[in-house]
Design a protein around this motif. Structure first.
Motif, mmCIF file in Angstrom:
data_model
loop_
_atom_site.group_PDB
_atom_site.id
_atom_site.type_symbol
_atom_site.label_atom_id
_atom_site.label_comp_id
_atom_site.label_asym_id
_atom_site.label_seq_id
_atom_site.Cartn_x
_atom_site.Cartn_y
_atom_site.Cartn_z
ATOM 1 N N ASN A 45 31.428 32.894 35.459
ATOM 2 C CA ASN A 45 32.535 33.171 34.654
ATOM 3 C C ASN A 45 32.922 34.775 34.769
ATOM 4 O OD1 ASN A 45 30.115 33.918 33.352
ATOM 5 N ND2 ASN A 45 31.156 33.913 31.333
ATOM 6 N N LEU A 66 36.764 34.531 33.839
ATOM 7 C CA LEU A 66 37.256 33.553 34.349
ATOM 8 C C LEU A 66 37.132 31.967 33.765
ATOM 9 C CD1 LEU A 66 36.321 34.199 38.249
ATOM 10 C CD2 LEU A 66 38.409 34.858 36.869
ATOM 11 N N LYS A 71 41.977 34.284 31.302
ATOM 12 C CA LYS A 71 41.516 35.130 32.238
ATOM 13 C C LYS A 71 41.458 36.711 31.790
ATOM 14 C CE LYS A 71 41.862 32.272 36.259
ATOM 15 N NZ LYS A 71 42.290 32.367 37.645
ATOM 16 N N LEU A 95 45.077 37.609 36.198
ATOM 17 C CA LEU A 95 44.290 37.959 35.116
ATOM 18 C C LEU A 95 45.188 38.638 34.011
ATOM 19 C CD1 LEU A 95 41.831 40.200 37.240
ATOM 20 C CD2 LEU A 95 41.603 37.541 36.466
#
Length: 289
Positions: A45, A66, A71, A95
């Motif tokens: 993650n 993640l 994100k 992101l």
């Protein structure tokens, strides 16, 4: 005991010792090979990127959770010259940059936080309250910088400047193990930042590193703001053994730092005034984390 029996015992002893060393080495290799290093991902993650600005040999770090739908991400010690690279990377990876943060007020480059805020709406600049710089968010020792389910713990590590902090990865079931830390200029690989300007204090730096960084587990990865020899990361255990300055006694360390005779930083008169603004616009009001 006959000679043949003694020889057999010695051989068995050597075999067992060798086997133990191999097993231990294998264990540590497996453990370390899954941790953040360079551009590797340390846990499913966590997205981790180590980025370089060549002219000032500055490392910038991009982290993201993640596992979270958005994100959420943070960027540590961005540089103005490489903001476009960083923005493109954030967009390519899908992101949401939450914080653009600095370990301290840098004297050798201009921070990229202001440009990141302009190019990626919603980003907030972050720096320690003790730095005296402007920012959207001020942090102090013991605070947490949250991004998704992950967080960075703030540890005050003054001495290079009065406002230096080290950001340490969180501790807990959802956090990364082994832990890692962004040490800014307080601790460099096999060295440390200078202490002859911006309120620097060798005595204070020595105590900061030993109490706040060397107190972390030996397997903790350390990522500095700069390296001038091509090294990318180190560990607490390595630095406690091999750091050429901080393995000395306090008095020896103070003598070393007093006699460095370093040149005046060529970017200082430009970088420090700019970085005291932390790249934010004058009409933005700081807020608590």
């Amino acid at each position: 005991m006959k000679f043949s029996q003694v020889a057999t015992c010695e051989w068995v002893g050597r075999f067992l010792r060798c086997t133990l060393h191999i097993l231990l080495a294998s264990f540590w290799f497996r453990k370390l090979s899954t941790m953040p290093g360079g551009s590797a991902v340390g846990t499913p993650n966590l997205l981790f990127r180590q980025l370089l600005e060549k002219e000032s040999s500055t490392y910038t770090y991009l982290l993201a959770d993640l596992s979270h739908p958005d994100k959420p991400a943070v960027i540590v010690d961005p540089v103005d010259r490489t903001v476009d690279r960083d923005v493109n990377l954030v967009k390519e990876l899908g992101l949401k940059l939450v914080y653009a943060m600095n370990t301290h007020v840098h004297a050798d480059h201009v921070t990229g936080t202001g440009l990141l805020k302009a190019k990626l709406p919603g980003v907030r600049s972050l720096i320690s309250k003790a730095s005296g710089a402007k920012a959207d968010v001020y942090v102090e020792h013991g605070d947490r910088v949250q991004y998704g389910s992950l967080f960075l713990e703030v540890r005050a590590t003054p001495g290079h400047t009065q406002g230096d902090v080290t950001y340490v990865s969180g501790e807990g079931p959802e956090q990364v193990s082994p832990r890692f830390a962004f040490t800014g200029d307080a601790l460099l690989i096999r060295g440390c930042g200078r202490t002859d300007f911006q309120g620097g204090d060798a005595d204070q730096l020595y105590k900061s590193v030993h109490s706040q960084i060397f107190s972390l587990p030996p397997e903790t990865f350390l990522y500095p703001a700069h390296d001038y020899k091509g090294l990318m990361a180190t560990t607490v255990g390595e630095e406690k053994l091999y750091n050429t300055r901080l393995t000395k006694s306090l008095e020896e360390f103070k003598t070393i730092m007093k006699n460095l005779n370093l040149a005046y930083p060529k970017m200082m008169d430009i970088a420090v005034p700019a970085n005291l603004k932390c790249g934010i616009q004058d009409d933005v009001s700081p807020s608590a984390l």
